[in-house]
Enzyme design. Structure first.
Site, short mmCIF file in Angstrom:
data_model
loop_
_atom_site.label_atom_id
_atom_site.label_comp_id
_atom_site.label_asym_id
_atom_site.label_seq_id
_atom_site.Cartn_x
_atom_site.Cartn_y
_atom_site.Cartn_z
N GLU A 60 0.82 -1.21 0.00
CA GLU A 60 0.00 0.00 0.00
C GLU A 60 0.86 1.26 0.00
O GLU A 60 0.58 2.22 -0.73
CB GLU A 60 -0.93 0.00 1.22
N ARG A 218 20.98 -20.76 -7.90
CA ARG A 218 21.97 -20.33 -8.88
C ARG A 218 21.41 -20.22 -10.29
O ARG A 218 21.89 -19.42 -11.08
CB ARG A 218 23.14 -21.33 -8.92
N GLY A 304 17.47 -37.25 0.90
CA GLY A 304 17.55 -38.62 0.43
C GLY A 304 16.31 -39.41 0.80
O GLY A 304 15.42 -38.93 1.50
#
Length: 374
Positions: A60, A218, A304
């Protein structure tokens, strides 16, 4: 790709405000991504803006500043904003006060702010000042855009996305641990876009020791790097790990006390938190609650199969980002180790939100059924 489902919107100014709000994503954390458009009675746009970095101006105020910079008078104008204007003194003064002082006469807001410090008080203050308030247009898209903020405010835990890059037969790494790269360039870039959206990228000590990842953004542009979170029960994180390269916040959650290693890791810039469960592992649910207290809205999990399985087994995953490559790996590591289940009824139920082709790879975004009902 960060897509959302289309939303029918009655006001074109709200549609514009929502598109502007997307620019705040990846910038304003831990604040919600908000857009604001000011228009006069003829529909002419006077100013627009989106929430800046934490401590910076909200949408705003940015819209009011842009209007002033162009010499546009906003007295009697309408403010279209994608979230209820704040009514409390946080890092910045209340946006309600700025709108009232500017002479705004009408506010169209997509949805109420779930922050208990606001939660309707902004609308009440605006109405008390004689400003007409309409709530609802674009509510679904605004909530989806800020689902992590809503999760942290309502559930007191971040929104958890799990990213999986796998072969068509669901394998994420060879038995010797090799996993780079199963998918192609476009899939990896899209994964980094989701990293950039998140507040924190989480992995396990197994991935740190096996891959030594940087866990940064990246492949797409970003104005900030997300925090790093490592689940490391025995504090095995190497002091020369790549995750220490970038200047950012790093949380390492452990279960077994090792104050000498803790001191060494903290000298490298990490924050080490002991949070054991009854089995001598990190209490993942308590860890997520702690991250919420630390103002983390969205957690991006890249781990994993063992840690993935623990998150799924404990019902801590909200959404999956799955990238499937057109190849078969056979005997290899799977996406997540949990179970065995005794019946198909015990399977984790998912709702497919979208699919897309990314080069030769297939992208699937799936949400755990019912997890967004809060």
């Amino acid at each position: 790709m960060l897509r959302t489902e289309p939303t029918e919107i009655l006001y074109p100014e709200i549609r514009l405000a929502l598109s502007i709000a997307h620019k705040a994503r990846g910038v304003c954390s831990p604040n919600p991504a908000v857009g604001c458009v000011l228009s006069d009675t003829t529909g002419r746009i006077l100013g627009s803006g989106y929430t800046q970095q934490a401590g910076g101006p909200h949408a705003e105020v940015m819209a009011l500043r842009e209007a002033a910079a162009h010499g546009n008078v906003v007295i009697g104008a309408t403010a279209y904003v994608t979230l209820e204007p704040c009514s409390h003194h946080g890092r910045t003064p209340p946006c309600c006060d700025a709108l009232i002082a500017a002479g705004i006469k009408k506010v169209v807001a997509s949805i109420a702010d779930p922050n208990p410090l606001v939660a309707g008080r902004g609308f009440t203050r605006l109405r008390a000042a004689g400003i007409k308030v309409i709530v609802g247009p674009g509510a679904a898209e605004s909530r989806e855009l800020n689902i992590g903020f809503f999760s942290r405010m309502i559930r007191k835990t971040p929104w958890v996305r799990m990213k999986l890059a796998a072969s068509l037969d669901g394998k994420t790494a060879l038995m010797n641990g090799q996993s780079q790269w199963i998918t192609g360039d476009l899939a990896r870039a899209d994964g980094h876009a989701w990293r950039a959206r998140s507040c924190a990228i989480l992995t396990g000590i197994g991935t740190v020791l096996e891959d030594n990842p940087k866990l940064d953004v990246r492949l797409v542009e970003t104005s900030r790097q997300p925090h790093v979170v490592v689940v490391d029960s025995r504090l095995q994180t190497p002091l020369d790990a790549h995750l220490f390269i970038a200047d950012r916040v790093r949380y390492i959650y452990a279960a077994e006390r090792n104050d000498l290693k803790k001191e060494a890791l903290e000298a490298r810039g990490a924050v080490v938190i002991y949070m054991p469960d009854s089995n001598g592992k990190v209490d993942l649910a308590a860890m997520l609650r702690d991250l919420a207290v630390r103002e983390v809205n969205e957690v991006h999990v890249e781990a994993g199969h063992k840690l993935n399985g623990s998150f799924i087994r404990d019902s801590l995953v909200d959404e999956l980002l799955v990238y499937l490559a057109p190849k078969l790996l056979g005997a290899a590591q799977g996406m997540a180790s949990f179970g065995p289940l005794q019946s198909l009824a015990e399977a984790l139920q998912l709702d497919f939100l979208e699919t897309a082709s990314l080069g030769n790879d297939l992208f699937i975004r799936a949400r755990v059924t019912g997890k967004d009902q809060f």
